[in-house]
Write a protein that holds these residues in place. Sequence first.
Motif, PDB file in Angstrom:
ATOM      1  N   GLU A  36       0.970  -1.175   0.000  1.00 36.70           N
ATOM      2  CA  GLU A  36      -0.032  -0.072  -0.058  1.00 36.70           C
ATOM      3  C   GLU A  36       0.943   1.334  -0.229  1.00 36.70           C
ATOM      4  N   ASP A  37       0.398   2.137  -0.814  1.00 35.14           N
ATOM      5  CA  ASP A  37       1.011   3.648  -0.893  1.00 35.14           C
ATOM      6  C   ASP A  37       2.315   3.725  -1.654  1.00 35.14           C
ATOM      7  N   ILE A  38       2.959   2.536  -2.098  1.00 36.52           N
ATOM      8  CA  ILE A  38       4.183   2.766  -2.882  1.00 36.52           C
ATOM      9  C   ILE A  38       3.892   2.598  -4.512  1.00 36.52           C
ATOM     10  N   HIS A  39       4.320   3.275  -5.256  1.00 35.90           N
ATOM     11  CA  HIS A  39       4.399   2.972  -6.565  1.00 35.90           C
ATOM     12  C   HIS A  39       5.800   3.375  -7.142  1.00 35.90           C
ATOM     13  N   LEU A  40       6.943   2.572  -7.050  1.00 31.35           N
ATOM     14  CA  LEU A  40       8.166   2.993  -7.528  1.00 31.35           C
ATOM     15  C   LEU A  40       8.356   2.902  -9.023  1.00 31.35           C
ATOM     16  N   VAL A  41       9.071   4.116  -9.855  1.00 30.45           N
ATOM     17  CA  VAL A  41       9.141   3.958 -11.129  1.00 30.45           C
ATOM     18  C   VAL A  41      10.761   4.210 -11.276  1.00 30.45           C
ATOM     19  N   LYS A  42      11.071   3.878 -12.487  1.00 29.27           N
ATOM     20  CA  LYS A  42      12.484   3.955 -13.034  1.00 29.27           C
ATOM     21  C   LYS A  42      12.872   5.479 -12.948  1.00 29.27           C
ATOM     22  N   SER A  43      14.041   5.819 -12.370  1.00 27.38           N
ATOM     23  CA  SER A  43      14.419   7.206 -12.523  1.00 27.38           C
ATOM     24  C   SER A  43      15.693   7.198 -13.052  1.00 27.38           C
ATOM     25  N   GLU A  44      16.215   8.316 -13.191  1.00 25.99           N
ATOM     26  CA  GLU A  44      17.633   8.618 -13.714  1.00 25.99           C
ATOM     27  C   GLU A  44      18.660   8.066 -12.698  1.00 25.99           C
ATOM     28  N   ASP A  45      19.651   7.446 -12.989  1.00 30.56           N
ATOM     29  CA  ASP A  45      20.879   7.052 -12.142  1.00 30.56           C
ATOM     30  C   ASP A  45      21.207   8.115 -11.425  1.00 30.56           C
ATOM     31  N   LEU A  46      21.693   7.880 -10.036  1.00 30.77           N
ATOM     32  CA  LEU A  46      22.095   8.752  -8.991  1.00 30.77           C
ATOM     33  C   LEU A  46      23.536   8.996  -9.819  1.00 30.77           C
ATOM     34  N   GLN A  55      33.775   9.851 -10.133  1.00 28.82           N
ATOM     35  CA  GLN A  55      32.253   9.819 -10.408  1.00 28.82           C
ATOM     36  C   GLN A  55      31.704   8.500 -10.154  1.00 28.82           C
ATOM     37  N   ILE A  56      30.737   8.437  -9.517  1.00 29.27           N
ATOM     38  CA  ILE A  56      29.854   7.269  -9.520  1.00 29.27           C
ATOM     39  C   ILE A  56      28.574   7.253  -9.730  1.00 29.27           C
ATOM     40  N   ARG A  57      28.091   6.180 -10.163  1.00 23.83           N
ATOM     41  CA  ARG A  57      26.726   6.097 -10.557  1.00 23.83           C
ATOM     42  C   ARG A  57      26.027   4.787 -10.111  1.00 23.83           C
ATOM     43  N   ALA A  58      24.685   5.005  -9.373  1.00 24.33           N
ATOM     44  CA  ALA A  58      23.999   3.971  -8.954  1.00 24.33           C
ATOM     45  C   ALA A  58      22.592   4.035  -9.588  1.00 24.33           C
ATOM     46  N   SER A  59      22.181   2.785  -9.702  1.00 23.61           N
ATOM     47  CA  SER A  59      20.793   2.762 -10.470  1.00 23.61           C
ATOM     48  C   SER A  59      19.694   3.042  -9.136  1.00 23.61           C
ATOM     49  N   ASP A 138      26.862  10.716   3.456  1.00 25.89           N
ATOM     50  CA  ASP A 138      27.120  11.832   2.420  1.00 25.89           C
ATOM     51  C   ASP A 138      26.538  11.351   1.037  1.00 25.89           C
ATOM     52  N   ASN A 139      26.876   9.953   0.552  1.00 23.89           N
ATOM     53  CA  ASN A 139      26.505   9.552  -0.421  1.00 23.89           C
ATOM     54  C   ASN A 139      24.981   9.420  -0.755  1.00 23.89           C
ATOM     55  N   LEU A 140      24.443   9.366   0.462  1.00 24.44           N
ATOM     56  CA  LEU A 140      22.991   9.311   0.354  1.00 24.44           C
ATOM     57  C   LEU A 140      22.119  10.586   0.586  1.00 24.44           C
ATOM     58  N   LEU A 141      22.809  11.590   0.433  1.00 26.90           N
ATOM     59  CA  LEU A 141      22.256  13.017   0.552  1.00 26.90           C
ATOM     60  C   LEU A 141      21.934  13.612  -0.850  1.00 26.90           C
TER      61      LEU A 141
END
Length: 142
Positions: A36-46, A55-59, A138-141
């Motif tokens: 309930e209450d969650i609808h995740l959709v693909k977003s641009e890589d972090l 540089q790092i990229r995460a899905s 800091d990687n999560l900000l």
Amino acid sequence: MKKSRLTSDYPIDFELIGIVSSAREYKLAWHINQLEDIHLVKSEDLKIDFADNRQIRASSMTDEGDYYKVCLIKNRLVSSNVVGNQHLVSELQQFDYLLKITNQTKENWAKTLVLDLKQLPVIDYCVQIDVERVKMKDNLLF
């Protein structure tokens, strides 16, 4: 020569859930979307750029409302020009995914969500993580 260290104190206004699952990101997101209450959709890589040209990229997949934001982040990096570190938060490398929850209305939503996530067949293990103890927060900000 005196050395100074720059420290930053950003407000930590989110909660974090660590998830262990061998499922692919889209399959895990589909199961989480059944809650309930969650609808995740693909977003641009972090993308995180560091001052020394690293540089790092995460899905990631995101659900965002007026008063909340939920991000399912794959802890294993998509790409990196950093030698050795292949995780977004290396001290949490035992988790395949991180679920970042920013919520301004529901109290204890993360605790309730952990209980719901444990019932999903594609999740082997999940636990709420104390963000204050994470050194690489800091990687999560974002």
